[in-house]
Design a protein around this motif. Structure first.
Motif, PDB file in Angstrom:
ATOM      1  N   THR A  65      -3.631  -1.227  11.719  1.00 37.41           N
ATOM      2  CA  THR A  65      -4.303  -0.607  12.864  1.00 37.41           C
ATOM      3  C   THR A  65      -5.277   0.482  12.417  1.00 37.41           C
ATOM      4  O   THR A  65      -5.919   1.116  13.243  1.00 37.41           O
ATOM      5  CB  THR A  65      -3.291   0.021  13.845  1.00 37.41           C
ATOM      6  OG1 THR A  65      -2.654   1.140  13.206  1.00 37.41           O
ATOM      7  CG2 THR A  65      -2.257  -0.993  14.295  1.00 37.41           C
ATOM      8  N   ARG A  66      -5.378   0.699  11.114  1.00 40.05           N
ATOM      9  CA  ARG A  66      -6.203   1.785  10.560  1.00 40.05           C
ATOM     10  C   ARG A  66      -7.423   1.232   9.845  1.00 40.05           C
ATOM     11  O   ARG A  66      -7.440   0.099   9.393  1.00 40.05           O
ATOM     12  CB  ARG A  66      -5.390   2.604   9.551  1.00 40.05           C
ATOM     13  CG  ARG A  66      -4.032   3.049   9.995  1.00 40.05           C
ATOM     14  CD  ARG A  66      -4.106   4.062  11.092  1.00 40.05           C
ATOM     15  NE  ARG A  66      -2.773   4.545  11.429  1.00 40.05           N
ATOM     16  CZ  ARG A  66      -2.522   5.773  11.774  1.00 40.05           C
ATOM     17  NH1 ARG A  66      -3.482   6.654  11.820  1.00 40.05           N
ATOM     18  NH2 ARG A  66      -1.293   6.122  12.091  1.00 40.05           N
ATOM     19  N   GLU A  67      -8.425   2.089   9.714  1.00 40.32           N
ATOM     20  CA  GLU A  67      -9.594   1.742   8.922  1.00 40.32           C
ATOM     21  C   GLU A  67      -9.406   2.284   7.511  1.00 40.32           C
ATOM     22  O   GLU A  67      -8.695   3.271   7.295  1.00 40.32           O
ATOM     23  CB  GLU A  67     -10.865   2.328   9.548  1.00 40.32           C
ATOM     24  CG  GLU A  67     -11.218   1.666  10.857  1.00 40.32           C
ATOM     25  CD  GLU A  67     -12.549   2.128  11.425  1.00 40.32           C
ATOM     26  OE1 GLU A  67     -13.333   2.790  10.700  1.00 40.32           O
ATOM     27  OE2 GLU A  67     -12.807   1.825  12.601  1.00 40.32           O
ATOM     28  N   LYS A  68     -10.062   1.661   6.546  1.00 44.51           N
ATOM     29  CA  LYS A  68      -9.944   2.053   5.145  1.00 44.51           C
ATOM     30  C   LYS A  68     -10.307   3.526   4.950  1.00 44.51           C
ATOM     31  O   LYS A  68      -9.593   4.264   4.270  1.00 44.51           O
ATOM     32  CB  LYS A  68     -10.849   1.166   4.288  1.00 44.51           C
ATOM     33  CG  LYS A  68     -10.820   1.498   2.820  1.00 44.51           C
ATOM     34  CD  LYS A  68     -11.763   0.598   2.048  1.00 44.51           C
ATOM     35  CE  LYS A  68     -11.901   1.032   0.610  1.00 44.51           C
ATOM     36  NZ  LYS A  68     -12.883   0.217  -0.116  1.00 44.51           N
ATOM     37  N   SER A  69     -11.389   3.978   5.570  1.00 42.16           N
ATOM     38  CA  SER A  69     -11.818   5.380   5.410  1.00 42.16           C
ATOM     39  C   SER A  69     -10.747   6.349   5.893  1.00 42.16           C
ATOM     40  O   SER A  69     -10.524   7.398   5.294  1.00 42.16           O
ATOM     41  CB  SER A  69     -13.134   5.625   6.138  1.00 42.16           C
ATOM     42  OG  SER A  69     -12.993   5.331   7.514  1.00 42.16           O
ATOM     43  N   SER A  73      -8.698   8.952   3.378  1.00 41.32           N
ATOM     44  CA  SER A  73      -9.018  10.360   3.642  1.00 41.32           C
ATOM     45  C   SER A  73      -7.866  11.292   3.276  1.00 41.32           C
ATOM     46  O   SER A  73      -8.071  12.490   3.102  1.00 41.32           O
ATOM     47  CB  SER A  73      -9.379  10.552   5.113  1.00 41.32           C
ATOM     48  OG  SER A  73      -8.207  10.428   5.919  1.00 41.32           O
ATOM     49  N   GLY A  74      -6.661  10.750   3.190  1.00 39.49           N
ATOM     50  CA  GLY A  74      -5.496  11.579   2.870  1.00 39.49           C
ATOM     51  C   GLY A  74      -4.863  12.218   4.091  1.00 39.49           C
ATOM     52  O   GLY A  74      -3.906  12.977   3.974  1.00 39.49           O
ATOM     53  N   LYS A  75      -5.378  11.930   5.275  1.00 41.46           N
ATOM     54  CA  LYS A  75      -4.847  12.534   6.501  1.00 41.46           C
ATOM     55  C   LYS A  75      -3.515  11.918   6.918  1.00 41.46           C
ATOM     56  O   LYS A  75      -2.736  12.535   7.611  1.00 41.46           O
ATOM     57  CB  LYS A  75      -5.855  12.401   7.638  1.00 41.46           C
ATOM     58  CG  LYS A  75      -7.099  13.229   7.418  1.00 41.46           C
ATOM     59  CD  LYS A  75      -8.093  13.030   8.544  1.00 41.46           C
ATOM     60  CE  LYS A  75      -9.365  13.811   8.247  1.00 41.46           C
ATOM     61  NZ  LYS A  75     -10.415  13.535   9.243  1.00 41.46           N
ATOM     62  N   ILE A  76      -3.269  10.683   6.500  1.00 47.59           N
ATOM     63  CA  ILE A  76      -2.013  10.012   6.862  1.00 47.59           C
ATOM     64  C   ILE A  76      -1.058  10.160   5.677  1.00 47.59           C
ATOM     65  O   ILE A  76      -1.073   9.374   4.745  1.00 47.59           O
ATOM     66  CB  ILE A  76      -2.258   8.532   7.199  1.00 47.59           C
ATOM     67  CG1 ILE A  76      -3.321   8.420   8.285  1.00 47.59           C
ATOM     68  CG2 ILE A  76      -0.959   7.876   7.658  1.00 47.59           C
ATOM     69  CD1 ILE A  76      -3.794   7.012   8.519  1.00 47.59           C
ATOM     70  N   LYS A  77      -0.259  11.185   5.710  1.00 48.17           N
ATOM     71  CA  LYS A  77       0.602  11.550   4.577  1.00 48.17           C
ATOM     72  C   LYS A  77       1.749  10.574   4.351  1.00 48.17           C
ATOM     73  O   LYS A  77       2.201  10.396   3.227  1.00 48.17           O
ATOM     74  CB  LYS A  77       1.177  12.961   4.783  1.00 48.17           C
ATOM     75  CG  LYS A  77       0.137  14.031   4.979  1.00 48.17           C
ATOM     76  CD  LYS A  77      -0.508  14.394   3.692  1.00 48.17           C
ATOM     77  CE  LYS A  77      -1.449  15.569   3.918  1.00 48.17           C
ATOM     78  NZ  LYS A  77      -2.519  15.621   2.994  1.00 48.17           N
ATOM     79  N   ILE A  81      -1.204   7.215   0.090  1.00 52.22           N
ATOM     80  CA  ILE A  81      -2.188   6.319  -0.507  1.00 52.22           C
ATOM     81  C   ILE A  81      -2.972   7.070  -1.569  1.00 52.22           C
ATOM     82  O   ILE A  81      -3.517   8.144  -1.321  1.00 52.22           O
ATOM     83  CB  ILE A  81      -3.130   5.750   0.573  1.00 52.22           C
ATOM     84  CG1 ILE A  81      -2.298   4.932   1.542  1.00 52.22           C
ATOM     85  CG2 ILE A  81      -4.237   4.932  -0.049  1.00 52.22           C
ATOM     86  CD1 ILE A  81      -3.027   4.524   2.783  1.00 52.22           C
ATOM     87  N   HIS A  82      -2.979   6.507  -2.769  1.00 59.02           N
ATOM     88  CA  HIS A  82      -3.727   7.114  -3.872  1.00 59.02           C
ATOM     89  C   HIS A  82      -3.985   6.059  -4.932  1.00 59.02           C
ATOM     90  O   HIS A  82      -3.315   5.023  -4.972  1.00 59.02           O
ATOM     91  CB  HIS A  82      -2.958   8.298  -4.472  1.00 59.02           C
ATOM     92  CG  HIS A  82      -1.599   7.938  -4.992  1.00 59.02           C
ATOM     93  ND1 HIS A  82      -1.393   7.388  -6.234  1.00 59.02           N
ATOM     94  CD2 HIS A  82      -0.381   8.039  -4.412  1.00 59.02           C
ATOM     95  CE1 HIS A  82      -0.101   7.186  -6.404  1.00 59.02           C
ATOM     96  NE2 HIS A  82       0.541   7.556  -5.317  1.00 59.02           N
TER      97      HIS A  82
END
Length: 186
Positions: A65-69, A73-77, A81-82
Motif C-alpha cells: 500500500t506504500r510507494e517506494k519513496s 524515506s525512513g519515516k516508517i520505522k 528498510i535499509h
C-alpha cells in the motif's frame, strides 16, 4: 435439479495479461516479485515457525500500500528498510547485485526480514531471512543454517514410527508374560 459449474471464458487473443479490472497497474505502489528468490543454507523458509508465513504475507500486503519513496524515506520505522552496504552476508550475493543496491524489509522484530533489490516500484525478493542471518545476533541465536522442514506429514510419520516401535515392544512383553503365565499354570 443440480447446477452446472460454469466454464471459464476464453481470454481475447489481443489481451495477453490476466488482470482484474479493479487493479490499477499504473500505480506507484510497491509490488513484489519472487522471480529472483534463492534458497541457500542460510536463507529460506524451511523450518520456520507456523506463524512466520502468515506474518510475511501481512507485511507484504501492508508494504504493497506504500510507494517506494515513502518506504525509503525512513519515516516508517517498523519495517527498518535499509541497504546492506556494511553487511557481510553468509551467502554469496547473486551476480550483478551489490550491497549498496541490496535492501532489507523487516517482517517484525522477532520474525526476521526479506532481502532484495528494488527496480522502479518492484521489490525483487532474493532471500527470506527468518533466522536474522544477514545480521546474526546472539539474541536471535547467532548465525544458523536453516534446518530441514518439519511438516505435518513428517511429524505424523515420526509419530507412527515411534508408536509402531512401542507397539512391537509391548507385543513382545505380552508374549513373554503369556509364556510365564503358561509355565505357572502347568
Amino acid at each position: 435439479m443440480s447446477k452446472k459449474i460454469p466454464k471459464a471464458s476464453k481470454i481475447p487473443s489481443n489481451d495477453n495479461k490476466i488482470v482484474p479490472p479493479s487493479i490499477n497497474t499504473k500505480n506507484k505502489k510497491i509490488s513484489f516479485s519472487f522471480e529472483s528468490l534463492e534458497r541457500t543454507e542460510y536463507f529460506n523458509l524451511d523450518g520456520t515457525c507456523i506463524n512466520w508465513s502468515s506474518e510475511l504475507f501481512e507485511m507484504l500486503k501492508e508494504v504493497s500500500t506504500r510507494e517506494k519513496s515513502e518506504l525509503l524515506s525512513g519515516k516508517i520505522k517498523s519495517y527498518r528498510i535499509h541497504d546492506h552496504r556494511n553487511a557481510t552476508p553468509p551467502s554469496k550475493l547473486p551476480d550483478g547485485v551489490s550491497l549498496n543496491d541490496f535492501y532489507q524489509i523487516r517482517i517484525s522484530k522477532s520474525k526476521g526480514a526479506i532481502h532484495g533489490v528494488f527496480y522502479e516500484n518492484i521489490f525483487y525478493i532474493v532471500w527470506l531471512d527468518p533466522l536474522h542471518n544477514m545480521y546474526p545476533n546472539d539474541h536471535y541465536g547467532g548465525l544458523r543454517k536453516i534446518k530441514p522442514p518439519s511438516t505435518c506429514c513428517r511429524d505424523r510419520e515420526d509419530s507412527v514410527k515411534l508408536l509402531s516401535a512401542e507397539n512391537e515392544k509391548l507385543k513382545a512383553e505380552k508374549k513373554e508374560l503369556e509364556e510365564l503365565l503358561e509355565e505357572l499354570l502347568e
